[in-house]
Structure formats: structure tokens, C-alpha cells
Design a protein around this motif. Sequence first.
Motif, PDB file in Angstrom:
ATOM      1  N   GLU A  66       8.542 -55.707  36.420  1.00 45.69           N
ATOM      2  CA  GLU A  66       9.806 -55.003  36.647  1.00 45.69           C
ATOM      3  C   GLU A  66      10.960 -55.717  35.941  1.00 45.69           C
ATOM      4  OE1 GLU A  66      10.170 -54.691  40.919  1.00 45.69           O
ATOM      5  OE2 GLU A  66       9.106 -52.775  40.953  1.00 45.69           O
ATOM      6  N   LYS A  69      10.785 -54.961  32.239  1.00 48.82           N
ATOM      7  CA  LYS A  69      11.260 -53.597  31.977  1.00 48.82           C
ATOM      8  C   LYS A  69      12.782 -53.547  32.064  1.00 48.82           C
ATOM      9  CE  LYS A  69       7.146 -51.049  33.305  1.00 48.82           C
ATOM     10  NZ  LYS A  69       6.504 -50.149  34.254  1.00 48.82           N
ATOM     11  N   TYR A  70      13.325 -54.248  33.059  1.00 48.15           N
ATOM     12  CA  TYR A  70      14.777 -54.276  33.231  1.00 48.15           C
ATOM     13  C   TYR A  70      15.452 -55.001  32.062  1.00 48.15           C
ATOM     14  CZ  TYR A  70      19.406 -55.091  35.068  1.00 48.15           C
ATOM     15  OH  TYR A  70      20.769 -55.131  35.205  1.00 48.15           O
ATOM     16  N   SER A  74      18.400 -52.267  30.711  1.00 44.48           N
ATOM     17  CA  SER A  74      19.164 -52.641  31.914  1.00 44.48           C
ATOM     18  C   SER A  74      20.025 -51.470  32.376  1.00 44.48           C
ATOM     19  CB  SER A  74      20.033 -53.865  31.615  1.00 44.48           C
ATOM     20  OG  SER A  74      19.239 -54.919  31.145  1.00 44.48           O
ATOM     21  N   THR A  75      19.380 -50.421  32.878  1.00 42.67           N
ATOM     22  CA  THR A  75      20.099 -49.224  33.306  1.00 42.67           C
ATOM     23  C   THR A  75      20.001 -49.058  34.824  1.00 42.67           C
ATOM     24  OG1 THR A  75      18.149 -47.816  33.072  1.00 42.67           O
ATOM     25  CG2 THR A  75      19.555 -48.048  31.114  1.00 42.67           C
ATOM     26  N   VAL A  78      16.451 -47.700  35.711  1.00 46.38           N
ATOM     27  CA  VAL A  78      15.382 -48.707  35.749  1.00 46.38           C
ATOM     28  C   VAL A  78      15.551 -49.591  36.984  1.00 46.38           C
ATOM     29  CG1 VAL A  78      14.401 -50.735  34.578  1.00 46.38           C
ATOM     30  CG2 VAL A  78      14.998 -48.698  33.255  1.00 46.38           C
ATOM     31  N   SER A  79      16.786 -49.963  37.297  1.00 48.20           N
ATOM     32  CA  SER A  79      17.050 -50.785  38.480  1.00 48.20           C
ATOM     33  C   SER A  79      16.599 -50.078  39.761  1.00 48.20           C
ATOM     34  CB  SER A  79      18.537 -51.121  38.554  1.00 48.20           C
ATOM     35  OG  SER A  79      18.832 -51.755  39.752  1.00 48.20           O
ATOM     36  N   CYS A  82      12.921 -50.275  40.463  1.00 41.05           N
ATOM     37  CA  CYS A  82      12.406 -51.606  40.817  1.00 41.05           C
ATOM     38  C   CYS A  82      12.306 -51.769  42.331  1.00 41.05           C
ATOM     39  CB  CYS A  82      13.325 -52.698  40.253  1.00 41.05           C
ATOM     40  SG  CYS A  82      13.276 -52.838  38.463  1.00 41.05           S
ATOM     41  N   ILE A  87      15.973 -58.135  41.532  1.00 41.12           N
ATOM     42  CA  ILE A  87      16.355 -57.420  40.304  1.00 41.12           C
ATOM     43  C   ILE A  87      17.484 -56.445  40.600  1.00 41.12           C
ATOM     44  CG2 ILE A  87      15.581 -55.803  38.512  1.00 41.12           C
ATOM     45  CD1 ILE A  87      12.798 -57.191  38.769  1.00 41.12           C
ATOM     46  N   GLN A  88      17.420 -55.772  41.736  1.00 41.91           N
ATOM     47  CA  GLN A  88      18.500 -54.852  42.114  1.00 41.91           C
ATOM     48  C   GLN A  88      19.816 -55.610  42.299  1.00 41.91           C
ATOM     49  OE1 GLN A  88      16.914 -52.740  45.491  1.00 41.91           O
ATOM     50  NE2 GLN A  88      15.449 -51.603  44.227  1.00 41.91           N
ATOM     51  N   HIS A  91      21.128 -56.554  38.914  1.00 37.89           N
ATOM     52  CA  HIS A  91      21.738 -55.387  38.276  1.00 37.89           C
ATOM     53  C   HIS A  91      23.135 -55.129  38.850  1.00 37.89           C
ATOM     54  CE1 HIS A  91      22.082 -51.641  36.149  1.00 37.89           C
ATOM     55  NE2 HIS A  91      22.318 -51.000  37.285  1.00 37.89           N
TER      56      HIS A  91
END
Length: 170
Positions: A66, A69-70, A74-75, A78-79, A82, A87-88, A91
Motif C-alpha cells: 500500500e 502504491k501511495y 499520492s492521491t 489511493v489513500s 489503503c 498511510i492515511q 496522506h
Amino acid sequence: MKWKLKKKILIVLIMPFDLFGYGLYRYTFHMRCEEVPELKLNDGATRIFLNTRGKHPELVSLELIELLKYMERSTDEVSRECKSKRIQEMHRRVCQIKASEKAEVKYMQTWEEKILIKQAGIAEGEQIGRSKEKTELVKKLSNKFSIEQIAEMLEIDISEVEKIIKEIAK
């Protein structure tokens, strides 16, 4: 004789392609002697190459996949996809920084400064190159032609040719 550094060094490279062609998300390297493979250079350095387009998810964690991919895209979309809260959160912080006018202005100033420095370096390099070319040409032509003829051939002032000849004489 065995020796080992106390500090660990971790070098991580993230690439949007598979540098080694095995379809892995992660390639981990430790220094090893080419001629004697069992001889390791215990310098504490580990090199990890991460491939955002790996094909073997069973060999790494879902969170790493994940993250890769992010890193590539970095959108918000995508966030949201996850499952990783880290990761969230990352972001969310990235969005805060992007939304900050102060951070944006600082980033743009830094970006513009880098461009200006690069352009100045290129211009200086070109000028040095032209100067060296002129010096070499004047050196070659000075035995066969007058200062006036050299200036005309190179399309420069006579004073510049005289200056170059003085520099050559030093």
C-alpha cells in the motif's frame, strides 16, 4: 580478523520499475565479497531497493504494498483504498502541507532558486567552454595570421584577441 562498525546504515531506494527483473517488491543487499562470497564486509550497511510495481505480494506485508502504491500515486483515492492507518495519516499530513500557503511559497522559492542556480552554472560552463575554445583557436592562428585577421575570423574585437594573446604568453 573480524571487525564491525557499531552504527547501522540503511539505504532505501524507491523506484517505479523493477531494477532487477524478478518481480519482487523488495530486494535487500548486504556487502559481500565477490571473490569469496562467504566473506562479508560488516560495515553495517543494508541497501534496500523497493519496486512500486512488484508482483509477489506473498513475500511482503500488505502495508508495504500500500505504501509503494501511495508513493507512486499520492492521491485521495489511493489513500482511501489503503487499510493502513499510518498511510492515511501520512496522506492527511501531506494534504495539510500542500494546503499551507506558507509551505507552498517556501517550496516554490526553493524550486526557483535551484533552477536559477542550475541556469547560472550552465551559463558559466558555456562561457568557460567558449573562452577555452577561443584561446585554443587564437593559439593555433597566432603563428599564421595577424591580430586583425584572427579577430575577423572569430568575429570578436581586436582587444579581445590581444587580451587572449597576453594570457597565452603568461
